[in-house]
Write a protein that holds these residues in place. Sequence first.
Motif, PDB file in Angstrom:
ATOM      1  N   ALA A 192       0.833  -1.199   0.000  1.00  0.00           N
ATOM      2  CA  ALA A 192       0.000   0.000   0.000  1.00  0.00           C
ATOM      3  C   ALA A 192       0.865   1.244   0.000  1.00  0.00           C
ATOM      4  N   CYS A 193       0.256   2.377  -0.350  1.00  0.00           N
ATOM      5  CA  CYS A 193       0.973   3.648  -0.247  1.00  0.00           C
ATOM      6  C   CYS A 193       0.000   4.750   0.165  1.00  0.00           C
ATOM      7  N   PHE A 194       0.548   5.730   0.878  1.00  0.00           N
ATOM      8  CA  PHE A 194      -0.178   6.927   1.269  1.00  0.00           C
ATOM      9  C   PHE A 194       0.314   8.094   0.424  1.00  0.00           C
ATOM     10  N   VAL A 195      -0.597   8.959   0.002  1.00  0.00           N
ATOM     11  CA  VAL A 195      -0.216  10.243  -0.584  1.00  0.00           C
ATOM     12  C   VAL A 195      -0.868  11.338   0.246  1.00  0.00           C
ATOM     13  N   GLY A 196      -0.218  12.500   0.290  1.00  0.00           N
ATOM     14  CA  GLY A 196      -0.804  13.605   1.038  1.00  0.00           C
ATOM     15  C   GLY A 196      -2.052  14.124   0.363  1.00  0.00           C
ATOM     16  N   SER A 197      -1.955  14.307  -0.957  1.00  0.00           N
ATOM     17  CA  SER A 197      -3.079  14.786  -1.761  1.00  0.00           C
ATOM     18  C   SER A 197      -2.716  14.558  -3.219  1.00  0.00           C
ATOM     19  N   HIS A 198      -3.703  14.244  -4.034  1.00  0.00           N
ATOM     20  CA  HIS A 198      -3.423  14.088  -5.463  1.00  0.00           C
ATOM     21  C   HIS A 198      -3.154  15.423  -6.135  1.00  0.00           C
ATOM     22  N   ARG A 199      -3.382  16.525  -5.412  1.00  0.00           N
ATOM     23  CA  ARG A 199      -3.033  17.842  -5.943  1.00  0.00           C
ATOM     24  C   ARG A 199      -1.537  18.110  -5.858  1.00  0.00           C
ATOM     25  N   PHE A 200      -0.822  17.308  -5.055  1.00  0.00           N
ATOM     26  CA  PHE A 200       0.632  17.398  -5.038  1.00  0.00           C
ATOM     27  C   PHE A 200       1.165  16.541  -6.187  1.00  0.00           C
ATOM     28  N   HIS A 201       1.632  17.213  -7.214  1.00  0.00           N
ATOM     29  CA  HIS A 201       2.091  16.512  -8.406  1.00  0.00           C
ATOM     30  C   HIS A 201       3.196  15.519  -8.084  1.00  0.00           C
ATOM     31  N   GLY A 202       4.077  15.880  -7.141  1.00  0.00           N
ATOM     32  CA  GLY A 202       5.173  14.986  -6.762  1.00  0.00           C
ATOM     33  C   GLY A 202       4.670  13.703  -6.131  1.00  0.00           C
ATOM     34  N   HIS A 203       3.635  13.792  -5.289  1.00  0.00           N
ATOM     35  CA  HIS A 203       3.072  12.593  -4.668  1.00  0.00           C
ATOM     36  C   HIS A 203       2.439  11.687  -5.728  1.00  0.00           C
ATOM     37  N   GLU A 204       1.737  12.310  -6.660  1.00  0.00           N
ATOM     38  CA  GLU A 204       1.094  11.538  -7.719  1.00  0.00           C
ATOM     39  C   GLU A 204       2.129  10.810  -8.571  1.00  0.00           C
ATOM     40  N   LEU A 205       3.242  11.493  -8.873  1.00  0.00           N
ATOM     41  CA  LEU A 205       4.304  10.849  -9.659  1.00  0.00           C
ATOM     42  C   LEU A 205       4.942   9.695  -8.887  1.00  0.00           C
ATOM     43  N   ARG A 206       5.108   9.865  -7.569  1.00  0.00           N
ATOM     44  CA  ARG A 206       5.662   8.776  -6.767  1.00  0.00           C
ATOM     45  C   ARG A 206       4.733   7.572  -6.769  1.00  0.00           C
ATOM     46  N   GLU A 207       3.451   7.837  -6.663  1.00  0.00           N
ATOM     47  CA  GLU A 207       2.479   6.741  -6.709  1.00  0.00           C
ATOM     48  C   GLU A 207       2.511   6.038  -8.066  1.00  0.00           C
ATOM     49  N   ILE A 208       2.588   6.826  -9.131  1.00  0.00           N
ATOM     50  CA  ILE A 208       2.658   6.247 -10.475  1.00  0.00           C
ATOM     51  C   ILE A 208       3.900   5.362 -10.621  1.00  0.00           C
ATOM     52  N   GLY A 209       5.047   5.876 -10.171  1.00  0.00           N
ATOM     53  CA  GLY A 209       6.278   5.088 -10.243  1.00  0.00           C
ATOM     54  C   GLY A 209       6.194   3.833  -9.398  1.00  0.00           C
ATOM     55  N   PHE A 210       5.601   3.958  -8.206  1.00  0.00           N
ATOM     56  CA  PHE A 210       5.431   2.829  -7.286  1.00  0.00           C
ATOM     57  C   PHE A 210       4.608   1.725  -7.945  1.00  0.00           C
ATOM     58  N   ARG A 211       3.466   2.101  -8.491  1.00  0.00           N
ATOM     59  CA  ARG A 211       2.587   1.108  -9.115  1.00  0.00           C
ATOM     60  C   ARG A 211       3.197   0.522 -10.384  1.00  0.00           C
ATOM     61  N   SER A 212       3.852   1.368 -11.180  1.00  0.00           N
ATOM     62  CA  SER A 212       4.394   0.879 -12.451  1.00  0.00           C
ATOM     63  C   SER A 212       5.495  -0.147 -12.235  1.00  0.00           C
ATOM     64  N   TYR A 213       6.289   0.025 -11.163  1.00  0.00           N
ATOM     65  CA  TYR A 213       7.344  -0.951 -10.908  1.00  0.00           C
ATOM     66  C   TYR A 213       6.741  -2.321 -10.621  1.00  0.00           C
ATOM     67  N   PHE A 214       5.745  -2.363  -9.741  1.00  0.00           N
ATOM     68  CA  PHE A 214       5.132  -3.657  -9.419  1.00  0.00           C
ATOM     69  C   PHE A 214       4.451  -4.257 -10.638  1.00  0.00           C
ATOM     70  N   ARG A 215       3.804  -3.430 -11.427  1.00  0.00           N
ATOM     71  CA  ARG A 215       3.113  -3.928 -12.625  1.00  0.00           C
ATOM     72  C   ARG A 215       4.103  -4.534 -13.608  1.00  0.00           C
ATOM     73  N   GLU A 216       5.276  -3.912 -13.747  1.00  0.00           N
ATOM     74  CA  GLU A 216       6.250  -4.369 -14.739  1.00  0.00           C
ATOM     75  C   GLU A 216       7.160  -5.474 -14.223  1.00  0.00           C
ATOM     76  N   ASN A 217       7.566  -5.390 -12.936  1.00  0.00           N
ATOM     77  CA  ASN A 217       8.644  -6.252 -12.447  1.00  0.00           C
ATOM     78  C   ASN A 217       8.261  -7.195 -11.305  1.00  0.00           C
ATOM     79  N   ALA A 218       7.140  -6.952 -10.642  1.00  0.00           N
ATOM     80  CA  ALA A 218       6.758  -7.804  -9.514  1.00  0.00           C
ATOM     81  C   ALA A 218       5.239  -7.996  -9.498  1.00  0.00           C
ATOM     82  N   PRO A 219       4.689  -8.613 -10.550  1.00  0.00           N
ATOM     83  CA  PRO A 219       3.236  -8.730 -10.663  1.00  0.00           C
ATOM     84  C   PRO A 219       2.599  -9.646  -9.615  1.00  0.00           C
TER      85      PRO A 219
END
Length: 342
Positions: A192-219
């Motif tokens: 799981a992951c927590f973000v402060g708000s989806h209005r924080f572009h940096g948090h959204e990018l971290r979430e995207i990177g987090f999910r994309s790694y698992f999708r690509e390399n650890a399904p």
Amino acid sequence: MRRPTISDLARASGVSVATVDRVLNARHRVREETARRVYDAAQAIGYHAVGLIKQRVFEDLPQYRLAFLLQKPMQPFYQSFVREIETAARALTSARVQTQIDFPSAATPAAIVEKIKALGARNQAVALVGPDYPAVTTAVEELKERGIPVFSLLSDLATGVRDAYVGVNNRKVGRTAAWTIARTAHKPGKVACFVGSHRFHGHELREIGFRSYFRENAPDFDVVDTLINLETAEITHEATLTLLQKHPDLVGLYVCGGGMEGAISAFREEGVGGKIVLVVNELTPDSKAGLADDIVAMAIGTPLPSLCKELMVLMTGAIENGETAVPGQLFLPFDIHISENI
């Protein structure tokens, strides 16, 4: 106590008495680095003519007023940020910099815009950390029309309008957090992951990177729905306890922004440190203690000293030249903290 003498100042600054005399009386030009060293030493020992030395050192340099709008003034990370901004301003050799550091009264667009306008009215360049609201973009646009350069920090905003983003590559930060969990979890399971708000572009990018790694390399890992914690320790604490109860097969948690203190305290309370991989951002007293106690697996840090140093150069350069030397984005390498290197 006796008043420090010129000989004391020479010893403290590591130069000769003759060099100190040249700085004091402007008899011959002294290298900028040397003159600054004399000035810093004069401040440190309380030399009586420190005001005169300051005048000699800085008299030929341009003077700039720079503003910084940060978040959450009580958080240790932002307190460190304030100190590093002030240190970088003092260390700048190409200009005399006066800084104004402020915080919005609330995380609302209206409160942030109010501060942006107030800072823009008194300063020549503005750098800010904040959520990416249309009203914020409009305020940045208004400053740009008046010739005031604006920089986004840590989390990007007003893209296409602001001069440059300065910070880490947040997508890579998220992927690094995922890599850590996938490589160190005892077995596949839910993450799981927590973000402060989806209005924080940096948090959204971290979430995207987090999910994309698992999708690509650890399904074989299952990423559950992202949780909003508003970067507060209290909400994060309660949400973490609920998460642990709801998902007994949880193997990893990443706190994308602030509020990590709540996750750390919940892990302590439930005794799951070392059993579930916890990744957080920034090295603070809480995350450092968590690393030492094997509750936090990794803290991914922003290199504040180098960020502030680069920022001073970019902001003063934009004022002098009318545009930034690094348009777009300036990515700095992030720090990796584990229990063995704190």
